[in-house]
Design an enzyme around this catalytic site. Structure first.
Site, PDB file in Angstrom:
ATOM      1  CB  SER A   1      40.137  44.845  48.063  1.00  0.00           C
ATOM      2  OG  SER A   1      39.451  45.759  47.250  1.00  0.00           O
TER       3      SER A   1
ATOM      4  CG  ASP B   1      39.401  42.377  44.623  1.00  0.00           C
ATOM      5  OD1 ASP B   1      40.098  42.143  45.624  1.00  0.00           O
ATOM      6  OD2 ASP B   1      38.238  42.821  44.690  1.00  0.00           O
TER       7      ASP B   1
END
Length: 322
Positions: free
Chosen positions: A41, A203
């Site tokens: 991320s 993610d």
């Protein structure tokens, strides 16, 4: 100053990622070169920039200005009908598209930054290494983590592209980072066409927000240099235990657990704390894209402070190489 080698792992954390850069800059100033960098991320964003700038021989302090110039609110851009309808519009967008925000600004912002230092595909980040235990398809200076919802598996990019019938050297670094930062329901997922259909990536924090062991040797031999990590969740602290009873609370708790510090006890028992910098991020939310300039500067400074404290402990012999 003589150059010292280290592998680096950067935890995900949304807008708090500027704190990661603060730690990186202190390590660079202390003479460390990052042979390989992994991130998830926000950690993937910072890792990609550091790997690219280092490859080009650029001063990493230039990235401090890059991060200061970011208009974080653009990452949460919405079309006006969605803004006008507020939470209802966000929920509808998430229901229709899988995420309430398109994430396009990340691509628009990061693409020219990397291209400006000669990085477009993973081929530009190849790092031949004959002395380690990594296989040829793993010899890159950057590893980005994403979660594959279709195959229910962690994806390490560029290492795992071959599993999808894709040539790693041809794949866009920015696209990998975009997948890694696709916070479920907040940013739209990334759909990847394979020889067997289409996979959906989100993610990497769902499965590996802090992949500190990614570069550990697998052949039983001693590490040539340490692997250090930077965490944005701070050291675990004791608090009050409260039950979660409602359906909505359980759903929200599951998402927070998956994208949070869920493996803190296991990592601590495995001695990860001895090779990790813990940054105080002041309880700032990962999706606080309206973050103030003052908070940005504080995060940067907190990252620098964490790295200084870590290096002081290392020099005193309290922290061992990974």
């Amino acid at each position: 100053m003589s150059e010292k080698s280290v592998d680096l792992v950067l935890e995900g954390g949304g807008v708090k990622g500027i704190a990661l850069l603060g730690a990186v800059l202190v390590l660079a100033d202390a003479g460390y070169r990052f042979q390989r960098i992994a991130g998830t991320s926000a950690g993937a964003i910072v890792a990609a920039l550091v790997a690219a700038y280092q490859k080009e021989g650029k001063n990493l302090w230039e990235l401090a200005d890059v991060m200061r110039e970011v208009d974080y609110r653009r990452f949460a851009d919405e079309p006006w009908p969605q803004r006008a309808t507020g939470v209802v519009g966000d929920a509808l967008s998430a229901f229709v598209h899988g995420g309430s925000h398109d994430g396009d600004h990340l691509v628009e912002w990061l693409t020219p930054l990397l291209a400006g230092v000669g990085v477009r595909t993973f081929a530009d980040l190849r790092c031949p290494d004959g002395g380690g235990s990594l296989e040829d398809h793993q010899k890159y200076s950057l590893v980005v983590h994403a979660s594959d919802l279709s195959r229910r598996a962690l994806v390490r990019l560029p290492w795992d592209y071959a599993l999808y019938g894709l040539n790693a050297d041809d794949q866009s670094v920015v696209d990998a980072v975009r997948a890694s930062m696709a916070i479920p329901f907040y940013f739209r997922p990334v759909h990847v066409t394979t020889g067997r259909g289409t996979c959906t990536w989100v993610d990497g924090g769902l499965l590996a927000n802090f992949p500190i062991t990614v570069f550990d040797r697998t052949d039983g031999r001693s590490a040539r240099w340490p692997t250090w990590g930077v965490k944005l969740s701070g050291r675990p602290v004791a608090g009050h235990d409260r039950p979660v009873r409602t359906v909505a609370g359980i759903a929200a708790g599951c998402l927070r657990t998956l994208t949070g510090d869920w493996n803190r006890h296991r990592l601590d028992s495995e001695g990860v704390g001895r090779r990790t910098m813990f940054v105080d991020t002041m309880n700032i939310s990962a999706t606080d894209f309206g973050i103030s300039r003052a908070d940005q500067e504080t995060l940067l400074e907190n990252g620098r402070r964490a790295a200084h404290e870590f290096l002081d402990s290392t020099s005193s012999g309290h922290r061992l190489a990974g």
